[in-house]
Motif scaffolding. Structure first.
Motif, PDB file in Angstrom:
ATOM      1  N   LEU A 135     -10.329   2.639   2.607  1.00 40.26           N
ATOM      2  CA  LEU A 135      -9.983   1.405   1.910  1.00 40.26           C
ATOM      3  C   LEU A 135      -9.619   0.433   3.013  1.00 40.26           C
ATOM      4  O   LEU A 135      -8.615   0.613   3.711  1.00 40.26           O
ATOM      5  N   ASP A 179      -7.136  -0.126 -10.031  1.00 40.46           N
ATOM      6  CA  ASP A 179      -6.654  -0.126  -8.653  1.00 40.46           C
ATOM      7  C   ASP A 179      -7.751   0.371  -7.719  1.00 40.46           C
ATOM      8  O   ASP A 179      -8.451   1.348  -8.007  1.00 40.46           O
ATOM      9  N   LEU A 180      -7.912  -0.282  -6.569  1.00 42.52           N
ATOM     10  CA  LEU A 180      -9.029   0.042  -5.682  1.00 42.52           C
ATOM     11  C   LEU A 180      -8.871   1.383  -4.981  1.00 42.52           C
ATOM     12  O   LEU A 180      -9.871   2.071  -4.728  1.00 42.52           O
ATOM     13  N   LEU A 181      -7.648   1.778  -4.652  1.00 44.72           N
ATOM     14  CA  LEU A 181      -7.471   3.102  -4.045  1.00 44.72           C
ATOM     15  C   LEU A 181      -7.722   4.188  -5.090  1.00 44.72           C
ATOM     16  O   LEU A 181      -8.353   5.209  -4.799  1.00 44.72           O
ATOM     17  N   HIS A 226       0.833  -1.211   0.000  1.00 46.04           N
ATOM     18  CA  HIS A 226       0.000   0.000   0.000  1.00 46.04           C
ATOM     19  C   HIS A 226       0.866   1.258   0.000  1.00 46.04           C
ATOM     20  O   HIS A 226       0.535   2.255  -0.657  1.00 46.04           O
ATOM     21  N   GLN A 236      -8.685  -6.907  -4.256  1.00 46.06           N
ATOM     22  CA  GLN A 236      -8.123  -6.320  -5.466  1.00 46.06           C
ATOM     23  C   GLN A 236      -8.612  -7.023  -6.728  1.00 46.06           C
ATOM     24  O   GLN A 236      -8.729  -6.397  -7.790  1.00 46.06           O
ATOM     25  N   VAL A 248      -6.298   4.185   4.599  1.00 42.92           N
ATOM     26  CA  VAL A 248      -6.124   2.781   4.216  1.00 42.92           C
ATOM     27  C   VAL A 248      -5.834   2.018   5.489  1.00 42.92           C
ATOM     28  O   VAL A 248      -4.887   2.356   6.226  1.00 42.92           O
ATOM     29  N   GLU A 253      -8.671  -3.310   4.270  1.00 38.43           N
ATOM     30  CA  GLU A 253      -8.130  -4.569   3.778  1.00 38.43           C
ATOM     31  C   GLU A 253      -9.058  -5.743   4.094  1.00 38.43           C
ATOM     32  O   GLU A 253      -9.868  -5.699   5.014  1.00 38.43           O
ATOM     33  N   GLY A 290     -10.744  -4.294   0.391  1.00 37.83           N
ATOM     34  CA  GLY A 290      -9.565  -4.528  -0.431  1.00 37.83           C
ATOM     35  C   GLY A 290      -9.466  -5.852  -1.157  1.00 37.83           C
ATOM     36  O   GLY A 290      -8.386  -6.460  -1.168  1.00 37.83           O
ATOM     37  N   GLN A 313     -14.401   1.051   0.851  1.00 36.80           N
ATOM     38  CA  GLN A 313     -13.999   0.101  -0.189  1.00 36.80           C
ATOM     39  C   GLN A 313     -13.260  -1.044   0.493  1.00 36.80           C
ATOM     40  O   GLN A 313     -12.339  -0.812   1.273  1.00 36.80           O
ATOM     41  N   CYS A 350      -4.656  -1.422   6.963  1.00 34.00           N
ATOM     42  CA  CYS A 350      -3.981  -2.686   6.655  1.00 34.00           C
ATOM     43  C   CYS A 350      -3.326  -3.189   7.937  1.00 34.00           C
ATOM     44  O   CYS A 350      -2.105  -3.273   8.043  1.00 34.00           O
TER      45      CYS A 350
END
Length: 395
Positions: A107, A302-304, A28, A138, A84, A109, A136, A134, A86
């Motif tokens: 975002l 890309d999700l981000l 990330h 991918q 994000v 994970e 994660g 969102q 993670c």
């Protein structure tokens, strides 16, 4: 409730906080750097228990982010618009709700939560806050996913008989020593559910469910067979079957104790052909009656980047939490299933990992068993694996 997800377009990069910048978080960090170079985002902060050093942040030396172990305080001080997450699975819910409570988009994970109840809390929190979330997965960003669904809907492989995920990966013994939560089902009273179906090969399971269009409401039963070759609580070699109210079954057969590491894939079985999707490679093979095999490689969003586009111009999210409801039914089934059964000593052996000095455990014949599960939509016990007989747990 105020909808905060569709804000006016702006040329200002979206300020982002990354919670969890080591381990998978390094991916990330590199992705944020890529998007920062494009002017889409700005890394405003990093939340880690131990701050990253100058070497770890070399790519951001021109504009080093603020660092703190206090996620909420960091969101406040940086004015982050998105985050994000993670971090360890069992921390997702509290951090997601902390962000939502401050109007910060997410975002998150995979897996999004360790329990269905916690997942529902996240859903309620982001809905109440009006923030975007969102998840994660991918592989959901692969352009192959809608292409496969269109092929199937058009009848290219006839009537669908089932969807099968397969994954044969290898992990050395140190994999389960990398963190206190690794390979745990719970820590004290806190659920973790770090098993092969729910974390390392979660993409295989979730992608099969996504291709099938399965929702949480569709699921009528989940049969699981959970095993472990390692000295851990969670499963490292498992299979499952998801039964739905109206559609064909979805199965998965996965292991972290493969003889040879292979690319994970999903097969869509039809009565006049099949589609195989190697989701990490965005590669699709269509085989059907009366036609030669056709292989294609697709692009990926890309999700981000998709989350940023959602915030700036209203582009629909690719993986809102609702799209992962069926997967969370699987997580819940694994969480509440009987404890994974240790494989008998004769079912596995230890081999060295070349060039590392490490060792890993290999389940004898597991590669063929995983492939057979995907080919036949069958569970390990149904395929005659002696260590799997009478091990089906239903939820």
């Amino acid at each position: 409730m105020t909808d905060m997800t569709s804000l006016p377009p702006t040329a200002t990069p979206v300020p982002i906080v990354l919670a969890g910048a080591r381990g998978h978080g390094r991916w990330h960090l590199a992705n944020i750097r890529r998007l920062q170079h494009q002017g889409l985002v700005r890394l405003a902060g990093i939340c880690e228990l131990t701050p990253l050093d100058a070497t770890e942040l070399d790519a951001f030396a021109d504009e080093p982010p603020e660092q703190s172990a206090d996620f909420g305080a960091l969101l406040d001080s940086t004015g982050a618009r998105a985050a994000v997450i993670c971090t360890p699975i069992q921390t997702h819910t509290a951090l997601a709700l902390t962000a939502a409570g401050r109007g910060v988009h997410l975002l998150l994970e995979k897996p999004p939560a360790a329990t269905r109840a916690d997942f529902d809390r996240i859903l309620a929190g982001v809905r109440e806050a009006g923030t975007a979330c969102q998840v994660g997965f991918q592989s959901f960003g692969s352009h192959a996913v809608p292409a496969i669904r269109e092929l199937v809907a058009a009848g290219a492989i006839g009537t669908v008989r089932g969807y099968a995920a397969a994954g044969a990966w290898v992990r050395d013994d140190a994999y389960y020593r990398r963190a206190p939560w690794a390979g745990r089902r719970r820590i004290g009273d806190t659920d973790v559910v770090d098993g092969v179906l729910t974390n390392p090969l979660a993409h295989a399971v979730a992608t099969a469910l996504e291709l099938a269009g399965t929702t949480a409401e569709d699921v009528t039963a989940i049969d699981t067979e959970l095993f472990r070759a390692h000295d851990i609580e969670a499963d490292d070699t498992s299979c499952l079957r998801v039964t739905t109210a109206s559609g064909p079954p979805v199965t998965a057969a996965v292991t972290l104790c493969a003889e040879q590491a292979g690319e994970p894939y999903v097969i869509v079985h039809g009565d006049r052909g099949r589609v195989t999707f190697w989701y990490k490679q965005d590669r699709v093979l269509v085989q059907r009656a009366g036609h030669g095999p056709l292989e294609t490689v697709h692009g990926r969003t890309d999700l981000l980047e998709n989350l940023v586009a959602h915030l700036t111009d209203g582009t629909p999210l690719l993986v809102p939490p609702e799209r992962t409801g069926a997967f969370m039914e699987v997580v819940e089934a694994v969480r509440t299933a009987p404890e994974p059964r240790p494989l008998p000593s004769g079912a596995w052996h230890t081999v060295p990992v070349p060039g590392t000095g490490a060792t890993r455990r290999v389940v004898r014949g597991i590669d063929a068993l995983v492939a057979s599960g995907a080919e036949t939509l069958a569970l390990f016990s149904e395929l005659g694996a002696p260590w799997a007989l009478s091990e089906v747990a239903s939820s």
